[in-house]
Scaffold this motif. Structure first.
Motif, PDB file in Angstrom:
ATOM      1  N   SER A  49       0.853  -1.188   0.000  1.00 58.02           N
ATOM      2  CA  SER A  49       0.000   0.000   0.000  1.00 58.02           C
ATOM      3  C   SER A  49       0.886   1.234   0.000  1.00 58.02           C
ATOM      4  O   SER A  49       1.957   1.229   0.614  1.00 58.02           O
ATOM      5  CB  SER A  49      -0.867   0.008   1.260  1.00 58.02           C
ATOM      6  OG  SER A  49      -1.482   1.266   1.442  1.00 58.02           O
ATOM      7  N   THR A  50       0.426   2.273  -0.646  1.00 55.90           N
ATOM      8  CA  THR A  50       1.037   3.600  -0.466  1.00 55.90           C
ATOM      9  C   THR A  50       0.027   4.507   0.230  1.00 55.90           C
ATOM     10  O   THR A  50       0.234   4.957   1.357  1.00 55.90           O
ATOM     11  CB  THR A  50       1.464   4.211  -1.829  1.00 55.90           C
ATOM     12  OG1 THR A  50       2.489   3.386  -2.369  1.00 55.90           O
ATOM     13  CG2 THR A  50       1.979   5.629  -1.666  1.00 55.90           C
ATOM     14  N   ARG A  51      -1.099   4.768  -0.440  1.00 62.09           N
ATOM     15  CA  ARG A  51      -2.071   5.729   0.063  1.00 62.09           C
ATOM     16  C   ARG A  51      -2.714   5.343   1.382  1.00 62.09           C
ATOM     17  O   ARG A  51      -2.790   6.145   2.302  1.00 62.09           O
ATOM     18  CB  ARG A  51      -3.227   5.931  -0.938  1.00 62.09           C
ATOM     19  CG  ARG A  51      -2.986   6.916  -2.015  1.00 62.09           C
ATOM     20  CD  ARG A  51      -3.661   6.436  -3.264  1.00 62.09           C
ATOM     21  NE  ARG A  51      -3.014   5.220  -3.671  1.00 62.09           N
ATOM     22  CZ  ARG A  51      -1.899   5.203  -4.424  1.00 62.09           C
ATOM     23  NH1 ARG A  51      -1.396   6.309  -4.857  1.00 62.09           N
ATOM     24  NH2 ARG A  51      -1.307   4.063  -4.733  1.00 62.09           N
ATOM     25  N   THR A  52      -3.215   4.128   1.456  1.00 67.28           N
ATOM     26  CA  THR A  52      -4.033   3.781   2.625  1.00 67.28           C
ATOM     27  C   THR A  52      -3.170   3.794   3.886  1.00 67.28           C
ATOM     28  O   THR A  52      -3.521   4.422   4.890  1.00 67.28           O
ATOM     29  CB  THR A  52      -4.699   2.411   2.415  1.00 67.28           C
ATOM     30  OG1 THR A  52      -5.338   2.420   1.143  1.00 67.28           O
ATOM     31  CG2 THR A  52      -5.726   2.128   3.496  1.00 67.28           C
ATOM     32  N   HIS A 129     -13.201  -2.414   0.696  1.00 69.69           N
ATOM     33  CA  HIS A 129     -12.191  -1.413   1.086  1.00 69.69           C
ATOM     34  C   HIS A 129     -12.966  -0.190   1.600  1.00 69.69           C
ATOM     35  O   HIS A 129     -13.047   0.844   0.930  1.00 69.69           O
ATOM     36  CB  HIS A 129     -11.334  -1.065  -0.131  1.00 69.69           C
ATOM     37  CG  HIS A 129     -10.097  -0.272   0.157  1.00 69.69           C
ATOM     38  ND1 HIS A 129      -9.831   0.346   1.362  1.00 69.69           N
ATOM     39  CD2 HIS A 129      -9.019   0.015  -0.641  1.00 69.69           C
ATOM     40  CE1 HIS A 129      -8.666   0.966   1.290  1.00 69.69           C
ATOM     41  NE2 HIS A 129      -8.159   0.772   0.095  1.00 69.69           N
ATOM     42  N   PRO A 263      -9.145   5.162  -7.488  1.00 69.25           N
ATOM     43  CA  PRO A 263      -8.602   4.996  -6.131  1.00 69.25           C
ATOM     44  C   PRO A 263      -7.073   5.038  -6.128  1.00 69.25           C
ATOM     45  O   PRO A 263      -6.472   5.253  -5.072  1.00 69.25           O
ATOM     46  CB  PRO A 263      -9.125   3.621  -5.715  1.00 69.25           C
ATOM     47  CG  PRO A 263      -9.405   2.896  -6.999  1.00 69.25           C
ATOM     48  CD  PRO A 263      -9.814   3.951  -7.986  1.00 69.25           C
TER      49      PRO A 263
HETATM   50  N1   CP Z   1      -6.352   3.247  -3.013  1.00 68.68           N
HETATM   51  C1   CP Z   1      -5.520   2.404  -2.366  1.00 68.68           C
HETATM   52  O1   CP Z   1      -5.954   1.511  -1.614  1.00 68.68           O
HETATM   53  O2   CP Z   1      -4.185   2.632  -2.584  1.00 68.68           O
HETATM   54  P1   CP Z   1      -3.006   1.839  -1.893  1.00 68.68           P
HETATM   55  O3   CP Z   1      -3.072   0.412  -2.370  1.00 68.68           O
HETATM   56  O4   CP Z   1      -1.753   2.553  -2.304  1.00 68.68           O
HETATM   57  O5   CP Z   1      -3.233   1.897  -0.400  1.00 68.68           O
END
Ligand code: CP
Length: 305
Positions: A49-52, A129, A263
């Motif tokens: 993951s980056t964002r979450t 999610h 997303p």
């Molecule tokens: N949108 C999302 O879940 O991004 P990540 O996989 O980077 O967390």
């Protein structure tokens, strides 16, 4: 004790309230600087993951709290064979709240059986999610000024795209919603999502394999990545990965009021040339993720300003 496993764990009123708090955080972030002082968030990410993960961590730090955790299963004792249940039983003794991502659908339900602190599902396999959906709802509310009376096109990997499943579940509770399901036949929306959140609720929808045919009708176009990590063989992935690529040319057919969401991460499904189109709001969407997660952490910890 509150947990968030499925977006439907939150009522529409609770979501409205989280959006209001997120709006207030955006307007006056300093007011929230210290509200989670001495509280600890654990981010347990068994999948990349980056964002979450980073938005959860940024959210907790911006509330004055602290964070601990791991960003890959290989750096945790899962690599030695420890079960999710045992990991959660241990970490719930170290943290006040846990955000977890796991490649297996249903893993957060296992976590619930052993946790003594609130659990947030940060993505379970190709299932759900919910915090991405909170991010999406905050984005739609800002960009369109409403959460009802919207024609929403979801495009790409509707089979494995957990963000789409949660978004459809959430939007099915608002009035005047229509869905346009755009995917290759092999990546159609799973029947449980279609039945429970569209058909059984009498929500108008239609399916298409062709983005050009439908883009002109949409208020929201929610693009998604073909989820390579969920495919059983690389050959199928390679065949399907470029099924849809949103280009400047395609955007010419869309309404001036369309909003393009994603997303993220993006691979190839939106041309970078579209990024400068004022209708593209996916990077703004990623930023909103921090504020709604701040509101969520506060709510789940029972913290107020
Ligand atoms: N949108 C999302 O879940 O991004 P990540 O996989 O980077 O967390």
């Amino acid at each position: 004790m509150k947990n968030l496993i499925n977006i439907l764990d939150l009522s529409v009123e609770e979501i409205d309230s989280l959006i209001k708090v997120a709006d207030d955080i955006i307007a006056d972030p300093e007011k929230y600087n210290e509200v989670c002082r001495h509280k600890i968030l654990a981010t347990l990410f068994f999948e990349p993951s980056t964002r979450t993960r980073l938005s959860f961590e940024s959210a907790m730090l911006s509330l004055g709290g602290q964070v601990l955790g791991f960003s890959e299963a290989s750096s945790s004792s899962a690599a030695k064979g420890e079960s999710v249940a045992d990991t959660i039983a241990v970490v719930s003794g170290y943290a006040d709240i846990i955000a977890m991502r796991h490649p297996k659908e249903g893993a957060p339900h296992v976590a619930l059986t052993r946790s003594t602190v609130p659990i947030i599902n940060a993505g379970d396999g190709g299932h759900f999610h919910p915090t991405q959906t909170l991010t999406d709802l905050l984005t739609i509310s800002h960009e369109k000024g409403r959460l009802n009376n919207l024609k929403i096109g979801v495009c790409g990997d509707l089979k494995f795209g957990r963000t789409v499943h949660s978004l459809i579940a959430a939007m099915s509770r608002y009035t005047g919603i229509e869905f346009v399901l755009i995917s290759p036949v092999e990546l159609k929306l799973p029947s449980f999502v279609k039945k429970d959140y569209i058909k059984d609720k009498g929500i108008p929808y239609y399916q298409s394999t062709n983005l050009d045919d439908v883009i002109g009708d949409l208020d929201i176009l929610y693009m998604t990545r073909v989820q390579r990590e969920r495919f059983f063989n690389e050959e199928d992935y390679l065949r399907l990965k470029d099924s849809y690529i949103l280009t400047e040319e395609k955007m010419k057919k869309a309404s001036p009021d369309l909003r393009v969401m994603h997303p993220l991460p993006r691979v190839n499904e939106i041309s970078t040339a579209v990024d400068s189109d004022p209708r593209a709001c996916y990077f703004k969407q990623a930023r909103y993720g921090k504020f709604i997660r701040m509101a969520l952490i506060m709510d789940m910890l029972g913290v107020t300003v």
